[in-house]
Design a protein around this motif. Structure first.
Motif, PDB file in Angstrom:
ATOM      1  N   GLY A 189      -1.718 -41.319  17.751  1.00  0.00           N
ATOM      2  CA  GLY A 189      -1.249 -40.063  18.324  1.00  0.00           C
ATOM      3  C   GLY A 189      -1.178 -40.052  19.831  1.00  0.00           C
ATOM      4  N   THR A 191       0.454 -40.623  23.264  1.00  0.00           N
ATOM      5  CA  THR A 191       1.874 -40.699  23.619  1.00  0.00           C
ATOM      6  C   THR A 191       2.070 -40.653  25.129  1.00  0.00           C
ATOM      7  OG1 THR A 191       2.175 -38.294  23.537  1.00  0.00           O
ATOM      8  CG2 THR A 191       2.578 -39.522  21.500  1.00  0.00           C
ATOM      9  N   SER A 285       0.992 -41.022  31.081  1.00  0.00           N
ATOM     10  CA  SER A 285       0.453 -40.504  29.826  1.00  0.00           C
ATOM     11  C   SER A 285      -0.719 -39.569  30.067  1.00  0.00           C
ATOM     12  CB  SER A 285      -0.020 -41.665  28.943  1.00  0.00           C
ATOM     13  OG  SER A 285      -1.125 -42.338  29.555  1.00  0.00           O
ATOM     14  N   ASP A 306       1.505 -30.239  27.208  1.00  0.00           N
ATOM     15  CA  ASP A 306       1.335 -30.850  25.886  1.00  0.00           C
ATOM     16  C   ASP A 306       0.693 -32.239  25.982  1.00  0.00           C
ATOM     17  OD1 ASP A 306       3.468 -32.086  27.114  1.00  0.00           O
ATOM     18  OD2 ASP A 306       4.785 -32.048  25.347  1.00  0.00           O
ATOM     19  N   TRP A 308      -1.338 -35.256  25.355  1.00  0.00           N
ATOM     20  CA  TRP A 308      -1.765 -35.699  24.030  1.00  0.00           C
ATOM     21  C   TRP A 308      -3.289 -35.660  23.856  1.00  0.00           C
ATOM     22  CZ3 TRP A 308      -5.088 -39.691  22.954  1.00  0.00           C
ATOM     23  CH2 TRP A 308      -5.400 -40.557  23.998  1.00  0.00           C
TER      24      TRP A 308
END
Length: 710
Positions: A189, A191, A285, A306, A308
């Motif tokens: 998960g 990203t 990231s 958002d 990760w």
């Protein structure tokens, strides 16, 4: 470097071999720098971003739970252990301590965060100098502070534990008993900011790119011979020799960059090149992305809504500001005035005069600016700062010459006249760390180490065995005269002699003047001149990165003038300084080494012979010393804490008595001035201020203080 296709082919091959067995594995430390440290790190061309703050953690092996070949647990506490069918043991955390990590597997959050901290607002910070690239990989160019905010590393440290780290990009790590490799398992998960999953191929690409395009990084990772994809979310790093217990940590410091972005094209269709500087905001990231950039002047980081890993236990309660901004200034005095004018919010004060007298202003008196001192950042670091000699130059090849400079230097007068008697002079490369900083005379295991090296014919200064290290002390005219006499004796031992010679700038001219001088009725003014063994006058250039150290450097210049040495102080901008330091184009600089509580492989980069001529290495002094090299290996391969401490103290003594630096000065606290717009957890981390990472914007305080810039 392998192509992306080759790396993906490796992953496919692995999936067909998932039933294989491996030897028992156990975990140890992997370290990555905390983002709050990155924000205020001294620039480092050797280990950028993740190591910019220099807080390098490494050392001895703790007792960890591990499995036997049959998968049976051999330790009582298995909270931090995960076994797999292939008999490997995976850990969510690693520590150098002889007890379990504080936080068990599945912990909710670190104790020092406020899980209810509001998110929003901005924090404005400042730096001295400039920047010309947003790519930290190539050795040339200057990257801005805070760039680590856009990236993630494999592991991240706890700020209330010593030498303990928890998984960030990596959910677990494992390696065999002989430390010949380490395997990281990436989180599912994870990203990039464009939504593309972070892959094992990205990790391999990051490692191979760094060692290919950055000579300093190639030296730092020289004992890592390969990085291979060994599972769908696994990368294994293989080392060139077993037994080096710190290498897993070194690998864990990797900043992971996106392969697909760097091998792609920009908006104009041009092929990107990770080996060159760029002002195109790179893909990341981490919790922030790059917003507005004014090259050389300012950069703004914007929080990723958002992100990760926002809810990951190692991130809960952190990264609370919507934006983090940096403005760059060319002059330290202008930077100070800008803070008082509310041009930025938070300042770590490194000038004693400013701290003593510079904050008597209305904003401090009425409480809008808060002044505080924090001991937290100094609880886990050792420090040596000072005027560093470039021993690669014949000028400073003799240790007697280097020692003489310290006898000439008058720290007591400097401390009185400029620093308000607030500083202490350093007397160890590990100042502040009990057990690592040498004191008194060597004894026990430490003495045995040193005697063993001497018996092997390795040159060690006799004073290491007979005299506790000390800095010459002035403070009275008698002591000053005695120190100058000692300095002159040391200079003479090194082949330098001082003479009283006619000062050509003051000498008279003309025929009559020459006649009067010849018959003794007139004389020309004289000056002291120090001449080296070849008869040339001694002129030394001191290279400074900005004006902060100019007052202390001027004092050194005045002292050296007493013995006939001309010190030329060359203050340059950040870019020039960086380039000259990296190429070791200097006689002397003012620099620092920051040490952790558990020294290890980084000592090779600091003081090892192999790094002495590597461009951009942190071996600023260009040290090539057989005894130092041998003791570094003793540190790296120490079997327990006692052996590590003994070897470190021994190395400290050898470094001190070779006089590679005129030791500088400092206080064991961070002096902080901030505009009162922020709040923080009730209990700060034990070993960090945690600003701005665990702090937050307080709208009520800001309403009283005034919005930024008002």
């Amino acid at each position: 470097m392998k192509s992306a296709g080759q790396r993906h082919q490796t992953a496919s091959l692995y999936r067909s071999m998932q039933t294989r067995k491996s030897t028992p594995y156990r975990c140890r430390l992997v370290f990555s720098a905390c983002r709050s440290d990155l924000l205020f790190a001294a620039k480092s061309s050797v280990v950028p971003l993740a190591l910019a703050c220099g807080l390098i953690v490494s050392g001895f092996t703790p007792a960890f739970a591990q499995t036997t070949g049959t998968g049976e647990i051999e330790a009582e506490n298995t909270d931090n252990v995960e076994t797999t069918d292939d008999t490997r043991v995976w850990h969510h955390a690693a520590t150098l301590n002889d007890f379990d990590p504080k936080y068990p597997q599945g912990f909710a959050h670190f104790d020092y965060v406020n899980t209810e901290a509001p998110q929003g607002g901005s924090v404005r910070l400042a730096d001295l100098g400039s920047f010309d690239s947003l790519n930290f990989v190539p050795p040339r160019g200057e990257a801005p502070l805070g760039l680590g905010l856009i990236y993630d590393t494999l592991m991240t440290p706890s700020l209330d534990e010593l030498a303990t780290d928890y998984g960030l990009l990596a959910e677990a790590l494992s390696y065999p008993d002989d430390y010949s490799s380490v395997t990281y398992r990436l989180r599912e998960g994870a990203t990039w900011h464009d939504g593309v999953p972070i892959s094992a191929s990205d990790v391999v690409f990051s490692f191979e790119t760094l060692v290919e395009h950055n000579p300093q990084q190639a030296a730092y990772y020289s004992h890592v011979v390969s990085a291979q994809i060994t599972g769908e979310r696994e990368v294994t790093f293989t080392f060139d020799e077993p037994g080096n217990r710190e290498l897993p940590k070194i690998v864990g410091q990797l900043v992971i960059v996106p392969e697909h972005w760097w091998t792609g094209t920009d908006a104009d269709g041009n092929q990107r090149d990770i080996s060159r500087g760029t002002l195109e905001p790179p893909l990341g990231s981490g919790p922030y992305r790059i917003g507005e950039v004014i090259p050389g002047r300012s950069i703004r980081y914007e929080r990723v809504d958002d992100y990760w890993a926002a809810d990951l236990n190692v991130n809960v309660g952190q990264h609370n500001f919507d934006t983090v901004e940096y403005d760059y200034y060319r002059d330290s005095d202008v930077t100070f005035e800008a803070f008082k004018a509310d041009a930025y919010d938070f300042r770590i004060e490194n000038r004693a005069r400013n701290w003593a007298t510079g904050y008597d202003i209305p904003a401090v008196n009425d409480g809008r600016i808060v002044l505080e001192e924090f001991q937290e950042p100094y609880r886990r670091v050792g420090l040596m700062v000072g005027f560093v000699f470039n021993t690669q130059r014949p000028l400073f090849a003799d240790r007697n010459i280097r020692r003489a400079f310290n006898y000439v230097f008058d720290f007591q007068e400097l401390n009185r006249a400029i620093f308000f008697n607030t500083y202490n002079q350093f007397d160890s490369y590990f100042t502040g760390i009990d057990g690592l900083a040498s004191t008194g005379l060597p004894e026990g295991e430490e003495l045995a180490l040193l005697e063993g090296l001497r018996d092997e014919g390795i040159d060690i200064p006799e004073e290491v065995f007979t005299t506790a290290y000390f800095n010459p002390t002035n403070g009275s005219p008698e002591a000053r005269r005695e120190n100058i006499r000692t300095a002159l004796e040391l200079f003479e031992m090194g082949g330098w002699t001082v003479r009283d010679e006619v000062d050509p700038e003051q000498a008279g001219s003309g025929f009559l003047h020459r006649i009067l001088v010849a018959i003794g009725l007139r004389s020309d003014p004289t000056r002291r001149v120090m001449r080296d063994a070849s008869g040339a006058p001694v002129v030394v250039e001191l290279l400074l990165n900005g004006p902060t150290q100019e007052p202390s450097s001027n004092q050194l210049a005045q002292s050296l003038e007493l013995v006939g040495i001309e010190l030329v102080i060359r203050t340059v901008d950040s870019s020039q300084y960086t380039n000259r330091e990296r190429s070791r184009d200097f006689d002397m600089i003012y620099q620092a080494w920051v040490q952790s509580t558990s020294p290890g492989n980084e000592q090779r980069a600091f003081f090892g012979s192999d790094s002495a001529t590597v461009e951009g290495s942190r071996n600023y002094a260009g040290i090539e010393n057989e005894a130092v090299d041998a003791l570094i290996e003793k540190i790296i391969f120490a079997e327990d804490r006692e052996a590590l401490e003994a070897a470190t103290r021994a190395m400290d003594r050898v470094l001190l008595w070779n006089h590679y630096v005129i030791p500088g000065w400092g206080v064991q606290s961070a002096r902080v001035a901030r505009w009162d717009r922020f709040d923080r957890p009730e209990n700060l981390p034990t070993y960090s201020i945690g600003f701005p990472t665990v702090w937050w914007y307080d709208a009520e305080r800001a309403a009283v203080t005034g919005e930024a810039g008002q």
